[in-house]
Design a protein around this motif. Structure first.
Motif, PDB file in Angstrom:
ATOM      1  N   THR A  32     -19.428  14.402  30.720  1.00 59.19           N
ATOM      2  CA  THR A  32     -20.871  14.165  30.838  1.00 59.19           C
ATOM      3  C   THR A  32     -21.599  15.473  31.101  1.00 59.19           C
ATOM      4  N   ASP A  33     -21.039  16.305  31.969  1.00 60.87           N
ATOM      5  CA  ASP A  33     -21.666  17.599  32.258  1.00 60.87           C
ATOM      6  C   ASP A  33     -21.740  18.473  31.005  1.00 60.87           C
ATOM      7  N   MET A  34     -20.706  18.433  30.190  1.00 62.56           N
ATOM      8  CA  MET A  34     -20.715  19.217  28.959  1.00 62.56           C
ATOM      9  C   MET A  34     -21.775  18.711  27.992  1.00 62.56           C
ATOM     10  N   LEU A  35     -21.957  17.404  27.928  1.00 54.75           N
ATOM     11  CA  LEU A  35     -22.979  16.838  27.038  1.00 54.75           C
ATOM     12  C   LEU A  35     -24.383  17.222  27.504  1.00 54.75           C
ATOM     13  N   VAL A  36     -24.576  17.292  28.809  1.00 52.31           N
ATOM     14  CA  VAL A  36     -25.865  17.746  29.336  1.00 52.31           C
ATOM     15  C   VAL A  36     -26.078  19.213  28.961  1.00 52.31           C
ATOM     16  N   ASP A  37     -25.016  20.012  29.033  1.00 56.69           N
ATOM     17  CA  ASP A  37     -25.112  21.410  28.599  1.00 56.69           C
ATOM     18  C   ASP A  37     -25.453  21.496  27.116  1.00 56.69           C
ATOM     19  N   VAL A  38     -24.866  20.637  26.304  1.00 55.10           N
ATOM     20  CA  VAL A  38     -25.171  20.600  24.875  1.00 55.10           C
ATOM     21  C   VAL A  38     -26.670  20.340  24.686  1.00 55.10           C
ATOM     22  N   ALA A  39     -27.210  19.411  25.443  1.00 53.99           N
ATOM     23  CA  ALA A  39     -28.644  19.109  25.334  1.00 53.99           C
ATOM     24  C   ALA A  39     -29.488  20.335  25.658  1.00 53.99           C
ATOM     25  N   CYS A  40     -29.133  21.037  26.719  1.00 54.15           N
ATOM     26  CA  CYS A  40     -29.905  22.226  27.107  1.00 54.15           C
ATOM     27  C   CYS A  40     -29.819  23.311  26.041  1.00 54.15           C
ATOM     28  N   VAL A  41     -28.613  23.566  25.544  1.00 54.21           N
ATOM     29  CA  VAL A  41     -28.433  24.600  24.522  1.00 54.21           C
ATOM     30  C   VAL A  41     -29.215  24.225  23.265  1.00 54.21           C
ATOM     31  N   ALA A  42     -29.109  22.978  22.839  1.00 53.96           N
ATOM     32  CA  ALA A  42     -29.804  22.541  21.632  1.00 53.96           C
ATOM     33  C   ALA A  42     -31.320  22.620  21.796  1.00 53.96           C
ATOM     34  N   LEU A  43     -31.827  22.123  22.909  1.00 55.11           N
ATOM     35  CA  LEU A  43     -33.277  22.132  23.114  1.00 55.11           C
ATOM     36  C   LEU A  43     -33.835  23.548  23.188  1.00 55.11           C
ATOM     37  N   ASN A  44     -33.055  24.482  23.721  1.00 54.81           N
ATOM     38  CA  ASN A  44     -33.518  25.865  23.791  1.00 54.81           C
ATOM     39  C   ASN A  44     -33.550  26.541  22.427  1.00 54.81           C
ATOM     40  N   GLN A  45     -32.924  25.950  21.429  1.00 55.90           N
ATOM     41  CA  GLN A  45     -32.956  26.489  20.071  1.00 55.90           C
ATOM     42  C   GLN A  45     -34.104  25.914  19.253  1.00 55.90           C
ATOM     43  N   LEU A  46     -34.710  24.864  19.738  1.00 57.97           N
ATOM     44  CA  LEU A  46     -35.777  24.177  19.012  1.00 57.97           C
ATOM     45  C   LEU A  46     -37.130  24.552  19.589  1.00 57.97           C
ATOM     46  N   PRO A  47     -38.165  24.494  18.762  1.00 54.08           N
ATOM     47  CA  PRO A  47     -39.493  24.814  19.294  1.00 54.08           C
ATOM     48  C   PRO A  47     -39.962  23.734  20.263  1.00 54.08           C
ATOM     49  N   ALA A  48     -40.773  24.128  21.200  1.00 47.94           N
ATOM     50  CA  ALA A  48     -41.372  23.157  22.110  1.00 47.94           C
ATOM     51  C   ALA A  48     -42.567  22.524  21.404  1.00 47.94           C
ATOM     52  N   ARG A  49     -42.534  21.205  21.294  1.00 45.81           N
ATOM     53  CA  ARG A  49     -43.649  20.469  20.686  1.00 45.81           C
ATOM     54  C   ARG A  49     -44.013  19.344  21.642  1.00 45.81           C
ATOM     55  N   TYR A  50     -44.964  19.628  22.478  1.00 44.42           N
ATOM     56  CA  TYR A  50     -45.343  18.660  23.493  1.00 44.42           C
ATOM     57  C   TYR A  50     -46.351  17.666  22.944  1.00 44.42           C
ATOM     58  N   VAL A  51     -46.083  16.409  23.238  1.00 45.76           N
ATOM     59  CA  VAL A  51     -46.933  15.314  22.780  1.00 45.76           C
ATOM     60  C   VAL A  51     -47.109  14.315  23.915  1.00 45.76           C
TER      61      VAL A  51
END
Length: 93
Positions: A32-51
């Motif tokens: 589970t901790d690794m999957l949370v890390d995956v989320a952080c790494v992936a989100l940091n590669q994507l642009p922030a689009r706040y809605v």
């Protein structure tokens, strides 16, 4: 005046979380901790689009933009799973 900013979020968060849930079966060795890390790494590669509401953005996207978002998420997922998996291998060595 009271403001409710809890409605504001990064458009990519839900998409990334759902994609990790889909792909996690392909990575049964990820904790589970690794999957949370995956989320952080992936989100940091994507642009922030706040809605405020996802539908506000989705409604105005062209087909080309939708495909670009899908491709960006796919690339971010592959990179994030690879990076987190590589770190786990290095730690255990």
């Amino acid at each position: 005046m009271i403001n409710d900013f809890e409605q504001v979020h990064n458009f990519y968060e839900r998409l990334v979380f759902e994609e990790i849930s889909r792909r996690s079966a392909q990575h049964p060795d990820f904790s589970t901790d690794m999957l949370v890390d995956v989320a952080c790494v992936a989100l940091n590669q994507l642009p922030a689009r706040y809605v405020r509401h996802d539908v506000d953005l989705i409604f105005y996207l062209t087909e080309h933009e939708r495909h670009a978002i899908d491709a960006a998420i796919d690339a971010a997922m592959k990179n994030a799973f690879g990076l987190v998996g590589l770190r786990a291998v290095k730690r255990s060595a």
